[in-house]
Design an enzyme around this catalytic site. Structure first.
Site, mmCIF file in Angstrom:
data_model
loop_
_atom_site.group_PDB
_atom_site.id
_atom_site.type_symbol
_atom_site.label_atom_id
_atom_site.label_comp_id
_atom_site.label_asym_id
_atom_site.label_seq_id
_atom_site.Cartn_x
_atom_site.Cartn_y
_atom_site.Cartn_z
ATOM 1 C CG ASP A 241 -1.788 1.152 1.374
ATOM 2 O OD1 ASP A 241 -2.322 1.612 0.351
ATOM 3 O OD2 ASP A 241 -1.950 1.624 2.517
ATOM 4 C CG ASP B 246 -2.217 8.122 1.806
ATOM 5 O OD1 ASP B 246 -1.319 8.628 2.508
ATOM 6 O OD2 ASP B 246 -3.245 8.723 1.468
HETATM 7 MG MG MG Z 1 -2.999 3.179 3.238
#
Ligand code: MG
Length: 257
Positions: free
Chosen positions: A8, A10
């Site tokens: 991932d 962010d």
């Molecule tokens: Mg995230």
């Protein structure tokens, strides 16, 4: 057996406009050791080249082959479901590009699918048109259901909010293609050419990254540099295989490699 990572972005690599400490070193390690990986993001707004450019601003140099977005998962899914299908899109570049690349024709009337992604370019008039199309029988797809940030000045409204608006207006539930949907969790693994037992997810969100990984039978690493708070983890019926403060603390080889 090879081993690879779905990562991932962010809350894992950056937070807002700031690089999370050690994330650049972490990615460099993967590149230097030929460990297969892809960034797996629910944001459908950007094309993979735009994501590559964004990462380069943080000093992280990768290629398009390292990027897998919910827009890509959505395009692939619709292309498989309905070759030469049609869609009315509320969304931006990344989503439009991916649908086009997967043979879906973008139309303004009588679409097979209404596809919602992140964006700030569509109007309430367009939303109403989408609602009418769904009421007339179009299938409603949303690229993800990430919660609204609920912070003043944030750069987007949050796709959960726009999805909810259309669901309320139509009485129809959206089909979600992004994390934690198996649609994206599986196609991201295939994008990397990995088997289930070879796949580890790294993310900061229990509801998307970790839940998606656990449901697919992948290994999971939760980082606490983003949205998740360690005190709340006992509320979940599932748990990650490993919890670390940030990617800087991940040691290779992983204990299950
Ligand atoms: Mg995230």
């Amino acid at each position: 057996m090879k081993q690879g990572l779905l990562i991932d972005m962010d809350g894992v690599i950056y937070s807002g406009e700031e690089l999370i400490f050690g994330a650049d070193k972490f990615i460099k390690h993967l590149l230097d050791h030929d460990i297969p990986f892809a960034f797996m993001t629910n944001n459908s707004q950007r094309t993979s080249l735009e994501v590559v450019r964004k990462l380069s601003r943080f000093g992280i140099t990768v290629e398009s082959k390292h990027i897998y977005t919910s827009a890509m998962a959505t395009g692939k899914f619709l292309g498989d479901q309905s070759p030469n299908g049609t869609a009315y899109v509320l969304g931006e570049g990344g989503l439009l590009t991916s649908l086009h690349e997967n043979g879906i024709t973008l139309v303004d009337t009588d679409p097979e699918f209404v596809v919602l992604g992140e964006g700030r370019n569509f109007t309430l008039e367009m939303v109403q048109r989408a609602v009418d199309m769904i009421l007339a029988g179009a299938k409603f797809i949303t690229t993800n259901r990430d919660p609204s940030p609920k912070k003043p000045g944030w750069n987007n409204l949050g796709i959960a909010a726009t999805t909810a608006m259309i669901e309320e207006a139509t009485g129809r539930k959206a089909f979600v293609t992004g994390k934690p949907s198996p649609v994206m969790m599986r196609s991201a693994r295939k994008f990397l050419g990995l088997e289930t037992a070879e796949t580890t997810v790294v993310g900061d969100t229990m509801e998307t990254d970790i839940q998606g990984g656990v449901q697919m039978g992948y290994k999971t690493i939760l980082v606490l540099s983003g949205i998740s708070n360690k005190d709340q983890l006992s509320h979940y019926a599932f748990k990650p295989d490993m919890i670390v403060g940030s990617v800087d603390k991940i040691e290779f080889p992983l204990k299950w490699w």
